[in-house]
Design a protein around this motif. Sequence first.
Motif, mmCIF file in Angstrom:
data_model
loop_
_atom_site.group_PDB
_atom_site.id
_atom_site.type_symbol
_atom_site.label_atom_id
_atom_site.label_comp_id
_atom_site.label_asym_id
_atom_site.label_seq_id
_atom_site.Cartn_x
_atom_site.Cartn_y
_atom_site.Cartn_z
ATOM 1 N N ALA A 1 1.028 -1.418 -0.066
ATOM 2 C CA ALA A 1 0.347 0.018 0.366
ATOM 3 C C ALA A 1 0.786 0.954 0.083
ATOM 4 C CB ALA A 1 -1.149 -0.613 0.878
ATOM 5 N N ALA A 2 0.102 2.608 -0.837
ATOM 6 C CA ALA A 2 1.233 3.574 -0.205
ATOM 7 C C ALA A 2 0.960 4.067 0.786
ATOM 8 C CB ALA A 2 0.298 4.690 -0.701
ATOM 9 N N PRO A 3 2.919 5.201 1.170
ATOM 10 C CA PRO A 3 2.920 5.286 2.328
ATOM 11 C C PRO A 3 2.069 6.056 3.000
ATOM 12 C CG PRO A 3 4.499 5.903 0.814
ATOM 13 C CD PRO A 3 3.057 5.876 -0.374
ATOM 14 N N GLU A 4 0.803 6.975 2.607
ATOM 15 C CA GLU A 4 -0.061 7.271 3.165
ATOM 16 C C GLU A 4 -0.917 6.336 3.884
ATOM 17 O OE1 GLU A 4 -0.818 8.364 -1.286
ATOM 18 O OE2 GLU A 4 0.742 7.822 -0.137
ATOM 19 N N LEU A 5 -1.311 5.085 3.534
ATOM 20 C CA LEU A 5 -1.949 4.873 3.882
ATOM 21 C C LEU A 5 -1.446 2.985 5.247
ATOM 22 C CD1 LEU A 5 -3.857 3.008 0.992
ATOM 23 C CD2 LEU A 5 -4.646 5.050 2.425
ATOM 24 N N LEU A 6 -0.410 3.367 4.559
ATOM 25 C CA LEU A 6 0.682 2.786 5.416
ATOM 26 C C LEU A 6 0.955 3.336 6.905
ATOM 27 C CD1 LEU A 6 3.298 1.001 3.728
ATOM 28 C CD2 LEU A 6 0.875 -0.097 4.488
ATOM 29 N N HIS A 7 0.677 4.933 6.785
ATOM 30 C CA HIS A 7 1.341 5.540 8.125
ATOM 31 C C HIS A 7 -0.543 5.632 9.300
ATOM 32 C CE1 HIS A 7 1.168 10.005 10.063
ATOM 33 N NE2 HIS A 7 -0.087 9.599 10.606
ATOM 34 N N TYR A 8 -1.428 4.612 8.788
ATOM 35 C CA TYR A 8 -2.740 4.526 10.038
ATOM 36 C C TYR A 8 -2.175 3.635 9.888
ATOM 37 C CZ TYR A 8 -3.599 9.362 8.654
ATOM 38 O OH TYR A 8 -3.662 10.892 8.868
ATOM 39 N N ILE A 9 -1.469 2.484 9.852
ATOM 40 C CA ILE A 9 -1.727 0.854 9.723
ATOM 41 C C ILE A 9 -0.949 0.487 11.058
ATOM 42 C CG2 ILE A 9 -2.005 -1.493 8.661
ATOM 43 C CD1 ILE A 9 -2.663 -0.021 6.086
ATOM 44 N N VAL A 10 -1.308 0.055 12.528
ATOM 45 C CA VAL A 10 0.026 -0.384 13.290
ATOM 46 C C VAL A 10 -0.306 -1.479 13.948
ATOM 47 C CG1 VAL A 10 -0.608 2.069 13.799
ATOM 48 C CG2 VAL A 10 -2.227 -0.252 15.059
ATOM 49 N N GLU A 11 1.153 -2.502 13.931
ATOM 50 C CA GLU A 11 0.602 -3.413 14.246
ATOM 51 C C GLU A 11 -0.668 -4.446 15.675
ATOM 52 O OE1 GLU A 11 3.452 -7.177 15.969
ATOM 53 O OE2 GLU A 11 3.870 -6.159 14.414
ATOM 54 N N LYS A 12 -1.602 -5.240 15.220
ATOM 55 C CA LYS A 12 -2.547 -5.376 16.073
ATOM 56 C C LYS A 12 -4.229 -4.314 15.922
ATOM 57 C CE LYS A 12 0.008 -9.180 17.473
ATOM 58 N NZ LYS A 12 -0.803 -10.471 17.068
ATOM 59 N N GLY A 13 -3.732 -3.805 14.916
ATOM 60 C CA GLY A 13 -4.630 -3.139 15.010
ATOM 61 C C GLY A 13 -5.964 -3.034 13.883
ATOM 62 N N SER A 14 -6.932 -2.860 13.920
ATOM 63 C CA SER A 14 -7.664 -3.042 13.015
ATOM 64 C C SER A 14 -7.693 -2.001 10.821
ATOM 65 C CB SER A 14 -9.576 -2.443 13.537
ATOM 66 O OG SER A 14 -9.117 -3.297 14.526
ATOM 67 N N ILE A 15 -7.753 -3.756 10.577
ATOM 68 C CA ILE A 15 -7.856 -2.733 9.063
ATOM 69 C C ILE A 15 -9.190 -3.174 8.337
ATOM 70 C CG2 ILE A 15 -6.175 -4.404 8.482
ATOM 71 C CD1 ILE A 15 -6.412 -1.252 6.511
ATOM 72 N N ALA A 16 -9.568 -2.425 7.377
ATOM 73 C CA ALA A 16 -11.090 -2.873 6.665
ATOM 74 C C ALA A 16 -10.272 -3.150 4.917
ATOM 75 C CB ALA A 16 -12.145 -2.612 6.329
ATOM 76 N N ILE A 17 -10.329 -4.857 4.431
ATOM 77 C CA ILE A 17 -9.358 -5.580 3.225
ATOM 78 C C ILE A 17 -10.729 -5.833 2.491
ATOM 79 C CG2 ILE A 17 -8.307 -6.693 1.785
ATOM 80 C CD1 ILE A 17 -6.739 -6.832 4.081
ATOM 81 N N ASP A 18 -11.787 -4.969 1.539
ATOM 82 C CA ASP A 18 -12.423 -5.120 0.740
ATOM 83 C C ASP A 18 -14.250 -5.248 1.894
ATOM 84 O OD1 ASP A 18 -12.168 -5.117 -1.566
ATOM 85 O OD2 ASP A 18 -11.440 -6.718 -1.285
ATOM 86 N N ILE B 1 -11.055 4.259 11.895
ATOM 87 C CA ILE B 1 -11.076 5.795 11.999
ATOM 88 C C ILE B 1 -10.446 6.801 12.728
ATOM 89 C CG2 ILE B 1 -13.441 5.575 12.482
ATOM 90 C CD1 ILE B 1 -14.439 8.256 10.522
ATOM 91 N N ILE B 2 -10.287 5.454 14.036
ATOM 92 C CA ILE B 2 -9.881 6.236 15.290
ATOM 93 C C ILE B 2 -8.407 6.883 14.910
ATOM 94 C CG2 ILE B 2 -9.451 5.606 17.952
ATOM 95 C CD1 ILE B 2 -11.642 3.741 17.732
ATOM 96 N N GLY B 3 -7.933 6.299 14.368
ATOM 97 C CA GLY B 3 -6.585 6.857 14.261
ATOM 98 C C GLY B 3 -6.322 8.043 13.974
ATOM 99 N N LYS B 4 -7.044 8.080 12.553
ATOM 100 C CA LYS B 4 -7.191 9.660 11.506
ATOM 101 C C LYS B 4 -8.072 10.370 12.715
ATOM 102 C CE LYS B 4 -9.357 7.104 8.769
ATOM 103 N NZ LYS B 4 -10.284 7.021 7.202
ATOM 104 N N TYR B 5 -9.166 10.125 13.096
ATOM 105 C CA TYR B 5 -9.227 11.287 14.645
ATOM 106 C C TYR B 5 -8.234 11.860 15.136
ATOM 107 C CZ TYR B 5 -13.948 11.465 13.042
ATOM 108 O OH TYR B 5 -15.016 11.278 11.880
ATOM 109 N N VAL B 6 -8.234 10.720 16.242
ATOM 110 C CA VAL B 6 -6.853 11.869 16.808
ATOM 111 C C VAL B 6 -6.122 12.186 16.616
ATOM 112 C CG1 VAL B 6 -5.091 10.602 18.221
ATOM 113 C CG2 VAL B 6 -6.868 9.340 18.512
ATOM 114 N N GLU B 7 -4.823 12.046 15.072
ATOM 115 C CA GLU B 7 -4.485 12.499 14.889
ATOM 116 C C GLU B 7 -4.858 14.120 14.641
ATOM 117 O OE1 GLU B 7 -1.280 11.405 11.204
ATOM 118 O OE2 GLU B 7 -2.986 12.343 10.269
ATOM 119 N N LYS B 8 -5.988 14.232 12.913
ATOM 120 C CA LYS B 8 -6.439 15.623 13.028
ATOM 121 C C LYS B 8 -6.777 16.230 14.294
ATOM 122 C CE LYS B 8 -8.975 18.602 10.604
ATOM 123 N NZ LYS B 8 -7.915 18.948 9.396
ATOM 124 N N LEU B 9 -7.210 15.845 15.707
ATOM 125 C CA LEU B 9 -7.661 16.485 16.772
ATOM 126 C C LEU B 9 -5.928 16.992 17.469
ATOM 127 C CD1 LEU B 9 -9.751 14.519 18.188
ATOM 128 C CD2 LEU B 9 -11.106 16.616 17.368
#
Length: 214
Positions: A124-141, A184-192
């Motif tokens: 995946a692109a760096p801007e997507l991997l930025h929010y992906i963490v081990e043991k975190g959640s991801i939606a694939i399809d 989405i939680i990671g994106k909100y935390v970063e934004k805030l």
Amino acid sequence: MFTGIIEEIGTVNSVKQSGSSSFIEIQAKKVLEDVHIGDSIAVNGVCLTVTHFDGGVFRADVMNETLSRSSLGKLTSGSPVNLERAMAANGRFGGHIVSGHIDGTGTVTDIKNDGIAVWYTVSAAPELLHYIVEKGSIAIDGISLTVAKVTETSFSVSIIPHTAAQTILGSRKVGDIVNLENDIIGKYVEKLMKPAESPKTGGITMEFLMKNGY
């Protein structure tokens, strides 16, 4: 809102594009049991609005922006798709918060058996991997999955036989394009946190931490 727990695999009847308008017709069963015009159904993780249904088929309009930013533009007649209705207020939250708004796509680069499990590696692109963490959640399809490993260029998930059998992930091959939605939680935390960052250091300062009780 969705949970990433796929309810059934549907089949695309047709994808039609005409100028700036497009629509998709999908054969389904379970997700149409209580369907109404205007309902939301996630198709491979993309939130679409039901505009017409008849018997075992529903139709949804698709913006060209959606086709270009997701894998829906690659669907053809006969393509299998993951389907999930919007979460009911009295339902169980089996996966994680999935909005149905795709952040981008990834490419399956490796599939490896590991006992009863199967490992899928997705670049995946760096801007997507930025929010992906081990043991975190991801939606694939649209499937809620737990991240097992992350590198600078890819991430991996390990799925059980049930997930492979009940979703289209089990039929994915190396080179296939998949829809990705970050937690989405990671994106909100970063934004805030951004307004509180120091313009000089680009990070959280001791002054900020003390001011907020840390």
